[in-house]
Design a protein around this motif. Structure first.
Motif, PDB file in Angstrom:
ATOM      1  N   ARG A   1       0.890  -1.167   0.000  1.00  0.00           N
ATOM      2  CA  ARG A   1       0.000   0.000   0.000  1.00  0.00           C
ATOM      3  C   ARG A   1       0.922   1.209   0.000  1.00  0.00           C
ATOM      4  O   ARG A   1       1.670   1.398   0.961  1.00  0.00           O
TER       5      ARG A   1
ATOM      6  N   ILE B   1       3.170  -4.401   3.137  1.00  0.00           N
ATOM      7  CA  ILE B   1       2.446  -4.955   4.289  1.00  0.00           C
ATOM      8  C   ILE B   1       2.659  -6.468   4.376  1.00  0.00           C
ATOM      9  O   ILE B   1       2.849  -7.017   5.457  1.00  0.00           O
TER      10      ILE B   1
ATOM     11  N   GLU C   1       1.324 -10.775  16.428  1.00  0.00           N
ATOM     12  CA  GLU C   1       0.748  -9.647  17.157  1.00  0.00           C
ATOM     13  C   GLU C   1       0.090  -8.651  16.198  1.00  0.00           C
ATOM     14  O   GLU C   1       0.191  -8.788  14.973  1.00  0.00           O
ATOM     15  N   SER C   2      -0.557  -7.666  16.792  1.00  0.00           N
ATOM     16  CA  SER C   2      -1.323  -6.693  16.022  1.00  0.00           C
ATOM     17  C   SER C   2      -0.470  -6.040  14.932  1.00  0.00           C
ATOM     18  O   SER C   2       0.675  -5.669  15.175  1.00  0.00           O
ATOM     19  N   GLY C   3      -1.044  -5.931  13.742  1.00  0.00           N
ATOM     20  CA  GLY C   3      -0.326  -5.294  12.628  1.00  0.00           C
ATOM     21  C   GLY C   3       0.527  -6.249  11.828  1.00  0.00           C
ATOM     22  O   GLY C   3       1.231  -5.847  10.901  1.00  0.00           O
ATOM     23  N   ALA C   4       0.471  -7.549  12.153  1.00  0.00           N
ATOM     24  CA  ALA C   4       1.324  -8.532  11.462  1.00  0.00           C
ATOM     25  C   ALA C   4       0.867  -8.783  10.022  1.00  0.00           C
ATOM     26  O   ALA C   4       1.618  -9.309   9.207  1.00  0.00           O
ATOM     27  N   GLY C   5      -0.388  -8.443   9.725  1.00  0.00           N
ATOM     28  CA  GLY C   5      -0.897  -8.664   8.364  1.00  0.00           C
ATOM     29  C   GLY C   5      -1.860  -9.837   8.269  1.00  0.00           C
ATOM     30  O   GLY C   5      -2.200 -10.275   7.175  1.00  0.00           O
TER      31      GLY C   5
ATOM     32  N   SER D   1      -5.180 -10.115   9.053  1.00  0.00           N
ATOM     33  CA  SER D   1      -6.450  -9.780   8.390  1.00  0.00           C
ATOM     34  C   SER D   1      -6.215  -9.469   6.921  1.00  0.00           C
ATOM     35  O   SER D   1      -7.064  -9.780   6.079  1.00  0.00           O
ATOM     36  N   THR D   2      -5.076  -8.868   6.615  1.00  0.00           N
ATOM     37  CA  THR D   2      -4.785  -8.535   5.210  1.00  0.00           C
ATOM     38  C   THR D   2      -4.771  -9.811   4.377  1.00  0.00           C
ATOM     39  O   THR D   2      -5.313  -9.842   3.265  1.00  0.00           O
TER      40      THR D   2
ATOM     41  N   GLU E   1      -6.437  -0.169  -4.484  1.00  0.00           N
ATOM     42  CA  GLU E   1      -6.123   0.042  -3.066  1.00  0.00           C
ATOM     43  C   GLU E   1      -4.710  -0.428  -2.725  1.00  0.00           C
ATOM     44  O   GLU E   1      -4.055   0.145  -1.856  1.00  0.00           O
TER      45      GLU E   1
ATOM     46  N   HIS F   1      -4.707 -14.273  17.934  1.00  0.00           N
ATOM     47  CA  HIS F   1      -3.556 -13.637  18.572  1.00  0.00           C
ATOM     48  C   HIS F   1      -2.782 -14.632  19.419  1.00  0.00           C
ATOM     49  O   HIS F   1      -1.613 -14.467  19.700  1.00  0.00           O
TER      50      HIS F   1
END
Ligand SMILES: Nc1ncnc2c1ncn2[C@@H]1O[C@H](COP(=O)(O)OP(=O)(O)OP(=O)(O)O)[C@@H](O)[C@H]1O
Ligand SMILES: [Mg+2]
Length: 329
Positions: free
Chosen positions: A26, A31, A50-54, A56-57, A70, A222
């Motif tokens: 992006r 990402i 952990e959060s931000g690892a990708g 959900s992406t 996008e 998580h």
């Protein structure tokens, strides 16, 4: 783009899903950086990090929910006979999304439409996707609600989402996702908005339903301990790179990648199954090391780790991307 060879990650002859070197950018931020994983038929796999690892992406890319304008996507996502999900147009996606690949979103309260009754939403999915008549769709909807443990399904059909508890809303989401008997279910932290007892019920429900259908599931979680209890295999992700992958029990008992070990120590230190992010946090995606993205926080880092990316190399049943892993126990 990635040093990962597709030969290295293939675990069975014809997995249902094979992601090979998936890279997603992006703007200036990469990402996902060469993510490779496979998922067998009837297998459950946990994406942990952990959060931000990708995490959900990856799930959103597998649902075709990331537009071409996008983000830039490279690499391959092979699903059954579809050579690359990223090359499908909307028409191609309409044959897959909701039918063969379905998703349970993190927050059912936000994902369900507040303006329509539960029955209206479920019936419309069944009519649109399976072409059922009104009465048949209603009967199927009742059976689905019963299947996910909703008491008095007849009454619940006419309820609006806000009239139901969080756990019930999540059961409805599961029913909608399972409505078309998908071959692949993506469950993106399906219980993080719920209390612990309901969490366990929902995860058990998803596993039971998936197994009964012989379907495959990617769980985004998580929590390493929960992942290990729930899924056949675990893929540990850090800042968009796969650090370690393999059978759940082995990963939890003897983590070889220093990042997996860090995740495990977090679970044990807290003494619960809730994971706090390890100290330091994921570095900014605009300023990642060229090599291993964990190198800046890694207690085992060697000089080469910052500049050179360790390949995701096989070791027994496991894949590890590390020049200096933890010893085997
Ligand atoms: N729509 C978006 N636009 C820009 N950046 C995004 C977007 N969605 C996600 N990102 C960024 O991509 C990175 C990975 O996000 P992602 O949501 O996949 O992480 P995650 O592992 O699911 O985290 P969490 O556990 O918090 O849900 C994060 O840095 C996030 O800020
Ligand atoms: Mg997420």
């Amino acid at each position: 783009m990635t040093g990962v060879s597709s030969d290295v990650v293939r675990v069975d002859a014809a997995p249902l899903l094979a992601i090979d070197g998936l890279t997603l950018e992006r703007g200036q931020s990469r990402i996902l950086d060469g993510v490779s994983l496979t998922l067998g038929r009837g297998e459950t796999l946990a994406l942990v990090g952990e959060s931000g690892a990708g995490k959900s992406t990856i799930a959103f890319a597998l649902m075709g929910l990331i537009g071409r304008t996008e983000a830039r996507i490279a690499g391959k996502m092979r699903f059954d006979e579809v050579d690359d999900l990223a090359s499908l147009n909307e028409r191609g996606w309409s044959r897959l999304r909701g039918r063969r690949i379905a998703m349970v979103f993190q927050d059912a309260g936000a994902a369900l439409d507040p303006c329509y009754t539960v029955g209206g939403q479920l019936v419309s999915v069944l009519r649109r996707q399976l072409g059922l008549g009104k009465r048949e769709a209603r009967e199927r909807a009742l059976a689905l609600l019963e299947g996910v443990g909703i008491n008095d399904p007849e009454a619940r059909l006419s309820a609006y989402p806000h009239e139901l508890s969080g756990g019930m809303q999540q059961r409805i989401m599961v029913a909608i996702a399972l409505a078309c008997n998908p071959e692949l279910l993506l469950a993106d932290e399906p219980t993080s908005a719920l209390d612990v007892t309901i969490q366990a019920q929902i995860i058990r429900l998803i596993l039971t339903e998936i197994r009964a259908r012989g379907a495959s599931c990617v769980f985004v979680l998580h929590d390493l301990a929960l992942a290990s209890q729930s899924c056949d295999r675990i893929v540990v992700l850090y800042a968009g790179q796969v650090m370690e992958a393999g059978p759940s029990r082995g990963i939890l008992e003897n983590p070889r990648h220093p990042y997996t070990r860090l995740l495990k120590s977090c679970v044990l230190e807290i003494g619960t199954t809730t994971l706090d992010p390890p100290e330091g946090g994921v570095p900014s995606y605009d300023d990642m090391p060229a090599g291993c993205r964990f190198a800046t926080r890694c207690p085992n880092a060697l000089q080469r780790c910052v500049a050179e990316r360790p390949p995701l190399a096989p070791e027994g049943e496991r894949l590890i991307a590390c020049f200096n892993p933890e010893p085997r126990s």
